[in-house]
Write an enzyme that holds these catalytic residues in place. Structure first.
Site: not given
Ligand code: ATP
Ligand code: MG
Length: 629
Positions: A312, A302, A71
């Protein structure tokens, strides 16, 4: 007494079969395993196996298409690196493609600034999406057309309850939801309302569009989920064209299917959303709107990493409140920060491989990431001399005006990288801790009467020293033996144990050196833990360790304790040091090992030939391991 937070801490390195060999290789000052070695010891990855099976069964006719769907509402962090390496890596190793898809369904929080940075970071990690750069907003028209189709099938309806009413009728984990008064509106009425929603006739919150699935489902996600809401907001790509926006669960699966994704890999919190994912695209495929075979969603744990925060919201707070010097502060766990820190893309890829991919939550200790970077940098960087805490060494029997060149190999294990000249003269800088007035037991460096080798140069004998009024040593005197120059026949005639770094004072360059360390001093910032003692293994990991307020803790104290209280006050120290002349010519982002000190990088932003600036990426050995026992 506070109750400790128990978490499963994974240090995959220690349990790997080659652990012993690597422990030996950990003396980065001298030796090291070639990078290729480390890469062969992979953690397990269940998704890799699933793809292999799908290929063997020709589930997708041998196609492998994954996607990375950030996002655009912030900068990428170390956790995203795990997801990027997984998605792009699996596609690459199977001859497939990985799409970069911006999941831009929330017009209020998103921005192009973030998009550019995200794309840069993915490219920096070494991946290429080719022509496959997409946006969820690319599909707004088709998503809307499908919404009308769901309405026409009697599978979606416009609900006019307030947000509070929607919440109240949704039920709980233990209680089913109840149907609201609008659930049985006619297709005609629903279509009319939906079109008027789209046309902007209603204010925010007046209506929502919901799928008509099952209000009594044990899975809350299937209780007639909302798929469109009214939001009179400008979108950074579609402008004012839309005033209704689709929600994630509806958008994501359809985007995957439209792009003919095969393996849709996401983090564990989406596991309970998978039935909805399958329901939406399954219905559309049944209705001939989407092509089979459909994508399948897989969830993995994750990355949770100690000594940092990856949320974030918290990262934004660190930047906004000035606890760090911006998003790309080398201490920030962002990928732009990692780049300025000197961490390497290859190091992140190796790290992802080592930690593996599993379905259960766990914590990875920061030392695993740091050790991986050391291994990678050990193989990939050239050695240079730097004196960080200088004192003056005068060689009394060396001619006043003479200069000669000594030669130092650029890499101890890679002679093909050649050697470089180091100017040598009568007055040198040496490290303050390379001299001791009264040497402790086992001290092999300079002390009155002792002999050492000036690395790559001569053997010298300490003849005296001077101190200032405060008792600090200001100067060390010695004599040299002209017959002992490194690389000559006489070099090995005499053995000495100590080896001391030096720089010719007349030739050394002054440099700003930024000594970075971990941003937090506790493994679980903000948690009331015994952190410093290390967390015991074998316990289930907390999903989010924020604050652990138990009966036995002082609740008031807990409430005040936030992650900011655990910031490491020593995470950045700026010093003026001396570096060998060649280092002034380093290009920004050039990475080197300062012998005995660690890995450093010429700062991407501030480094100039006239004003060299180096950032410490990581020390040669882990100072935290000792601190934490
Ligand atoms: P938000 O709360 O804004 O959704 P987010 O950390 O999920 O935060 P995204 O931009 O949606 O951020 O994440 C993009 C991709 O990265 C998604 O597929 C998410 O699952 C993955 N991702 C985010 N944080 C992690 C993490 N700590 N470890 C592995 N993958 C992650
Ligand atoms: Mg997300």
């Amino acid at each position: 007494m506070n109750k400790a937070t128990h978490v499963a801490l994974h240090r995959p390195d220690a349990s790997r079969p080659d652990g012993a060999a690597r422990a030996e290789a950990a003396d980065h000052a001298g030796s090291g395993a070639p990078a290729g070695d480390a890469a062969t010891t992979a953690g397990s990855n269940f998704i890799r196996q699933i793809i292999a099976e799908d290929n063997a069964n020709s589930t997708y006719g041998g196609r492998v298409v994954t996607r990375f769907p950030p996002e655009p509402n912030g900068y990428l962090h170390y956790g995203h690196a795990k997801s990027i390496v997984l998605n792009f890596g699996l596609a690459a190793e199977n001859g497939g493609t990985c799409h970069l898809r911006f999941d831009d369904t929330n017009p209020l929080k998103e921005d192009v600034e973030y998009e550019d940075s995200i794309a840069d970071s993915v490219r920096w990690l070494g991946y290429d999406w080719g022509t496959h750069r997409y946006h969820a907003s690319d599909y707004y028209d088709v998503l809307y057309a499908f919404a009308e189709w769901f309405v026409e099938q009697g599978l979606a309806y416009v609900d006019s309850q307030s947000a509070d009413e929607l919440r109240a009728t949704r039920g709980t984990l233990t209680q089913p939801g109840v149907a609201g008064p609008y659930r049985d509106r006619s297709v005609g009425e629903n279509l009319d309302l939906l079109r008027r929603m789209r046309a902007g006739e209603f204010p925010d919150g007046a209506h929502v569009l919901r799928l008509r699935i099952d209000m009594a489902s044990p899975n809350v996600n299937l209780r007639d989920p909302v798929i469109y809401r009214i939001r009179h907001a400008r979108h950074h790509r579609t402008g004012d064209r839309w005033c209704i926006y689709p929600l994630y669960d509806y958008t994501h699966c359809i985007s995957d299917a439209l792009e003919r994704v095969t393996h849709s890999i996401c983090t564990l919190e989406f596991q309970d959303h998978r039935p909805l994912y399958d329901w939406v695209i399954g219905k559309l495929a049944d209705g001939g709107r989407l092509q089979r075979p459909l994508p399948h969603q897989y969830e993995f744990a994750r990355l949770n990493l100690t000594y940092v925060v990856l949320s974030k919201r918290k990262l934004l707070q660190l930047v906004d409140e000035g606890h760090v010097d911006g998003w790309d502060d080398p201490r920030m766990p962002t990928l732009v920060g990692a780049r300025r820190r000197g961490f390497t893309p290859a190091g992140f890829r190796l790290f992802a491989e080592r930690i593996g991919v599993s379905k259960s939550d766990s914590w990875i200790d920061m030392s695993v990431l740091e050790e991986t970077m050391r291994d990678e940098l050990n193989a990939s960087t050239e050695r240079r001399m730097a004196v960080l805490d200088p004192i003056r060494l005068v060689i009394e029997n060396y001619p006043d005006d003479a200069t000669e060149e000594c030669f130092a190999p650029n890499h101890p294990q890679q002679p093909e990288l050649g050697r470089r000249a180091l100017p040598f003269s009568r007055e040198l800088w040496i490290e303050r801790d390379d001299f001791a007035e009264t040497p402790p037991k086992g001290y092999f460096r300079l002390s009155p009467g002792a002999e050492v080798r000036l690395r790559y140069a001569y053997i010298v004998r300490c003849t005296g020293f001077e101190k200032d009024a405060d008792g600090n040593v200001t100067l060390v005197r010695c004599t040299y033996d002209a017959a002992t120059r490194s690389g000559t026949a006489g070099a090995d005639a005499r053995k000495v144990k100590g080896n001391v770094q030096w720089l010719s004072i007349a030739h050394a360059r002054r440099a700003e050196v930024r000594l970075y360390d971990r941003l937090f001093r506790m493994p679980f910032p903000g948690a009331r833990t015994t952190g410093g003692e290390g967390a015991p293994d074998g316990e289930p990991a907390p999903r989010h360790v924020v604050a652990v307020a138990g009966e036995e803790t002082d609740a008031a104290e807990d409430r005040e304790h936030t992650f900011l209280d655990d910031l490491n006050p020593e995470s950045k120290r700026v010093i003026t040091a001396f570096v060998e002349p060649a280092l002034a010519a380093a290009l920004p982002e050039e990475r080197v090992q300062f012998e005995r000190h660690g890995y450093f990088v010429a700062d991407l932003v501030d480094h100039r030939a006239e004003r060299p600036v180096f950032n410490r990426t990581v020390t040669l050995r882990d100072p935290w391991a000792r601190r934490n026992g």
